[in-house]
Scaffold this active site. Structure first.
Site, PDB file in Angstrom:
ATOM      1  N   GLU A  90       0.821  -1.215   0.000  1.00 24.88           N
ATOM      2  CA  GLU A  90       0.000   0.000   0.000  1.00 24.88           C
ATOM      3  C   GLU A  90       0.851   1.260   0.000  1.00 24.88           C
ATOM      4  O   GLU A  90       0.562   2.222  -0.724  1.00 24.88           O
ATOM      5  CB  GLU A  90      -0.951  -0.012   1.199  1.00 24.88           C
ATOM      6  CG  GLU A  90      -2.140  -0.939   1.062  1.00 24.88           C
ATOM      7  CD  GLU A  90      -1.813  -2.385   1.380  1.00 24.88           C
ATOM      8  OE1 GLU A  90      -2.712  -3.238   1.264  1.00 24.88           O
ATOM      9  OE2 GLU A  90      -0.632  -2.668   1.738  1.00 24.88           O
ATOM     10  N   HIS A 104      -9.990  -5.889   9.778  1.00 27.10           N
ATOM     11  CA  HIS A 104     -10.670  -5.626   8.509  1.00 27.10           C
ATOM     12  C   HIS A 104     -12.064  -5.042   8.715  1.00 27.10           C
ATOM     13  O   HIS A 104     -12.908  -5.129   7.828  1.00 27.10           O
ATOM     14  CB  HIS A 104     -10.798  -6.917   7.690  1.00 27.10           C
ATOM     15  CG  HIS A 104      -9.506  -7.512   7.258  1.00 27.10           C
ATOM     16  ND1 HIS A 104      -8.655  -8.148   8.122  1.00 27.10           N
ATOM     17  CD2 HIS A 104      -8.904  -7.561   6.041  1.00 27.10           C
ATOM     18  CE1 HIS A 104      -7.590  -8.573   7.470  1.00 27.10           C
ATOM     19  NE2 HIS A 104      -7.709  -8.227   6.204  1.00 27.10           N
TER      20      HIS A 104
END
Length: 334
Positions: free
Chosen positions: A68, A137
C-alpha cells in the site's frame, strides 16, 4: 395540462454507482487511472471495479503488489505531475499503512510548495463492521484523516450520493479520501441517468422532522432512518441529516436542523472516543446552544477491537434500537 416528465433515473447498487462514476470520468479525462491490489482482473474483493480493465486496459486499471505504501507513493507522484489517480485501498484498516504518504505528503504538498504543486489524488477505501471480518478488517477510521488539514473526506450513504461525490472527488485538485461502507455495496437506490455531480460540504436532509435531529454518516444514515420509522409510530418526528462529507463540513445545515428541532443525536460507526461524533456534537452544541431542549447525545462504535464473534460484533456498533431508545429519553417518551 401536459405533465412534466420526471428526470430519468436508473436503479443501481452502491457498487454499480461507484463503478459508473469511475468509468464516466475515465472516458472524460485520459489522466484518470485506477491503481491498487486486485483492481483489474479481480475487480476488487467486492467486485466493484469489474469490467473496467476490459474497457480501459491494464495501463489505466493497474494491479499492484501487496504494498500500500509503495503504490500510494507512486500515485501521489503521478498526481503531482499531472495525472488524476484513484487509489484503491482494499480495507480502510490498511489506511494506517499509507499515513506518511497521505498525511505528511499529499495533504501538505500544495502548502509547502507555496501553491505551485497540487495533488489531485483520490483514495477510495472501505469502512464498516458486521461483515465477520475480525479486528483488522472491520474498523471505521475516517476520523483519522478528517483530523488532517489539506485532506477532504467523503462518506456516501446512497448510490446517488456515491456516484455524484465520486465525480466531484476525481475532479477536485485536492487529495480526497473516499469511504464506502462495505456492507452497502449491494444496497440499491435511484441514480440519475444524466450527468451530475454533488458538491462537497453540502449536507442532505434524508427525512424531515420536527422533534429531534438524527445526524448520521455513511451506513448509519440507514440506521437513523430505521429509527425514525419506529419513532414516527410513537408520535416522535425525527429529522435525519446526512453530512455526506466530514471535510468540508456543512455546519450551517446541522445547526439549522437542530435549531428547528431542539434535540440531536449524532450517529457514526467510528470509535466514539475522540471521534466524528464528538466533533459533530461540538459543532451542534456551539451553534444551536440557545435552542437546545436537551443535551446533544452521540452514538459511535464501542471502544474495543471489533470482535470476530457475530454475537459480540453486533453489539459494538450503533443500531436502530439504541438510537430509538436514546431519542425516547431525549423527547421524554421513555
Amino acid at each position: 395540462m401536459t405533465a412534466v416528465p420526471q428526470a430519468a433515473v436508473q436503479e443501481l447498487t452502491m457498487g454499480q454507482a461507484v463503478r459508473e462514476a469511475l468509468a464516466e470520468e475515465m472516458r472524460r479525462d485520459p489522466t484518470v487511472f485506477v491503481i491498487g491490489e486486485d483492481v483489474a482482473e479481480a475487480g476488487t474483493p467486492f467486485k466493484v471495479l469489474t469490467g473496467l480493465v476490459e474497457e480501459f486496459g491494464p495501463e489505466r486499471v493497474m494491479d499492484t503488489p501487496i504494498s500500500e505504501a509503495g503504490f500510494t507513493g507512486v500515485a501521489l507522484g503521478a498526481a503531482i505531475t499531472g495525472m488524476r489517480p484513484v487509489v484503491d485501498i482494499m480495507f480502510g484498516d490498511f489506511m494506517t499503512l499509507v499515513m506518511d504518504q497521505v498525511v505528511n505528503q499529499a495533504a501538505k504538498v500544495h502548502y509547502m510548495s507555496g501553491g505551485k504543486l497540487q495533488a489531485p489524488l483520490v483514495i477510495r477505501t472501505t469502512l464498516g463492521a458486521t461483515r465477520r471480518s475480525a479486528a483488522q478488517h472491520s474498523q471505521s477510521l475516517h476520523a483519522l484523516v478528517s483530523h488532517i488539514p489539506g485532506l477532504k473526506v467523503a462518506l456516501p450513504s446512497t448510490p446517488r450520493d456515491a456516484k455524484g461525490l465520486m465525480k466531484t472527488a476525481i475532479r477536485d485538485d485536492n487529495p480526497v479520501i473516499f469511504f464506502e461502507d462495505k456492507m452497502d455495496f449491494q444496497r440499491k437506490g435511484p441514480v440519475p441517468v444524466k450527468e451530475y455531480s454533488i458538491p462537497f460540504g453540502v449536507a442532505d436532509v434524508k427525512r424531515e422532522g420536527e422533534d429531534i435531529t438524527l445526524v448520521a454518516t455513511s451506513s448509519m444514515v440507514h440506521v437513523a432512518l430505521a429509527a425514525a420509522d419506529i419513532l414516527s409510530q410513537e408520535g416522535i418526528s425525527a429529522e435525519v441529516v446526512d453530512p455526506r462529507t466530514t471535510v468540508p463540513l456543512d455546519t450551517e445545515a446541522l445547526v439549522r436542523s437542530v435549531t428547528k428541532t431542539g434535540r440531536a443525536i449524532v450517529v457514526d460507526e467510528g470509535y466514539e472516543r475522540y471521534g466524528v461524533t464528538a466533533e459533530l456534537a461540538a459543532v451542534i452544541a456551539d451553534g444551536a446552544f440557545y435552542y437546545l431542549d436537551a443535551p446533544v447525545k452521540r452514538l459511535g462504535a464501542m471502544d474495543v477491537p471489533v470482535p470476530f464473534s457475530p454475537a459480540l460484533e453486533d453489539l459494538t456498533v450503533p443500531t436502530a434500537g439504541r438510537v430509538t431508545e436514546l431519542a425516547r429519553q431525549l423527547c421524554k417518551k421513555s
